[in-house]
Design an enzyme around this catalytic site. Structure first.
Site, PDB file in Angstrom:
ATOM      1  N   GLU A  26      25.257 -14.648  29.384  1.00 13.43           N
ATOM      2  CA  GLU A  26      26.243 -15.023  28.367  1.00 13.43           C
ATOM      3  C   GLU A  26      26.103 -14.060  27.190  1.00 13.43           C
ATOM      4  O   GLU A  26      25.009 -13.629  26.842  1.00 13.43           O
ATOM      5  CB  GLU A  26      26.016 -16.471  27.876  1.00 13.43           C
ATOM      6  CG  GLU A  26      26.493 -17.513  28.851  1.00 13.43           C
ATOM      7  CD  GLU A  26      26.742 -18.891  28.212  1.00 13.43           C
ATOM      8  OE1 GLU A  26      26.805 -18.992  26.967  1.00 13.43           O
ATOM      9  OE2 GLU A  26      26.866 -19.862  28.976  1.00 13.43           O
ATOM     10  N   HIS A  80      31.861 -16.613  22.680  1.00 12.55           N
ATOM     11  CA  HIS A  80      30.805 -16.411  23.665  1.00 12.55           C
ATOM     12  C   HIS A  80      31.424 -16.484  25.053  1.00 12.55           C
ATOM     13  O   HIS A  80      32.584 -16.868  25.206  1.00 12.55           O
ATOM     14  CB  HIS A  80      29.646 -17.397  23.472  1.00 12.55           C
ATOM     15  CG  HIS A  80      29.915 -18.798  23.904  1.00 12.55           C
ATOM     16  ND1 HIS A  80      30.588 -19.702  23.123  1.00 12.55           N
ATOM     17  CD2 HIS A  80      29.585 -19.464  25.045  1.00 12.55           C
ATOM     18  CE1 HIS A  80      30.652 -20.862  23.752  1.00 12.55           C
ATOM     19  NE2 HIS A  80      30.066 -20.750  24.930  1.00 12.55           N
ATOM     20  N   HIS A  82      31.356 -17.306  29.330  1.00 11.21           N
ATOM     21  CA  HIS A  82      30.906 -18.112  30.465  1.00 11.21           C
ATOM     22  C   HIS A  82      31.134 -17.258  31.706  1.00 11.21           C
ATOM     23  O   HIS A  82      32.168 -17.390  32.362  1.00 11.21           O
ATOM     24  CB  HIS A  82      31.730 -19.406  30.572  1.00 11.21           C
ATOM     25  CG  HIS A  82      31.461 -20.410  29.499  1.00 11.21           C
ATOM     26  ND1 HIS A  82      32.258 -21.518  29.297  1.00 11.21           N
ATOM     27  CD2 HIS A  82      30.469 -20.486  28.580  1.00 11.21           C
ATOM     28  CE1 HIS A  82      31.759 -22.240  28.287  1.00 11.21           C
ATOM     29  NE2 HIS A  82      30.683 -21.624  27.834  1.00 11.21           N
ATOM     30  N   ASP A  93      28.517 -26.771  24.403  1.00 15.74           N
ATOM     31  CA  ASP A  93      29.227 -26.081  23.316  1.00 15.74           C
ATOM     32  C   ASP A  93      29.720 -27.087  22.278  1.00 15.74           C
ATOM     33  O   ASP A  93      29.628 -26.851  21.070  1.00 15.74           O
ATOM     34  CB  ASP A  93      30.444 -25.317  23.858  1.00 15.74           C
ATOM     35  CG  ASP A  93      30.041 -24.163  24.758  1.00 15.74           C
ATOM     36  OD1 ASP A  93      28.923 -23.654  24.593  1.00 15.74           O
ATOM     37  OD2 ASP A  93      30.859 -23.788  25.613  1.00 15.74           O
TER      38      ASP A  93
HETATM   39 ZN   LIG Z   1      29.609 -22.132  26.259  1.00 15.29          ZN
END
Ligand SMILES: [Zn+2]
Length: 134
Positions: A26, A80, A82, A93
């Site tokens: 990530e 961010h 995935h 999250d």
């Molecule tokens: Zn996430």
């Protein structure tokens, strides 16, 4: 709550390059701007070095916040990735969202990346529009 976030193509590309280079881990970063307008993408190391979670490097995050403040901007978003899905904000999250800003989630489908924007509040995530301009 924001209803949309506007970015220029370069911002989009900077995030895309970062998340694709860091995959399968990530990747994360911050978006500085004003109101609904992104002015700068700030890449931050994922200290967790994980494929399923991110923790922003605290020193880089602090430096970024100082830069944002000294340039008269605000934190308007956090992004961010995935790399293995889902394309939505995850339960983690939502639980860990610490700032009232737009959260952009990049997800990968085979080799194609897409991004969606969410406003996370009161234990839920509402999708918001990401507007890309020249
Ligand atoms: Zn996430």
């Amino acid at each position: 709550m924001k209803r949309q976030l506007t970015l220029v193509k370069n911002h989009w590309q900077e995030m895309l390059d970062h998340v694709s280079q860091q995959a399968p881990l990530e990747a994360c970063g911050l978006l500085a701007g004003r109101d609904d307008q992104v002015k700068k993408v700030i890449l931050v190391q994922n200290q967790a070095q994980s494929a399923v979670r991110f923790v922003m490097d605290p020193y880089e995050q602090l430096q970024a916040f100082e830069w944002i403040e000294s340039n008269g901007l605000e934190l308007v978003g956090i992004f961010h990735s995935h790399p293995a899905g889902p394309e939505m904000a995850s339960v983690t999250d939502i639980a860990e969202a610490a700032y009232e800003v737009v959260h952009i989630i990049w997800s990968r489908h085979q080799n194609h990346w897409q991004a969606r924007g969410f406003w996370i509040q009161d234990g839920g995530a509402a999708e918001i529009a990401l507007q890309i301009v020249e």
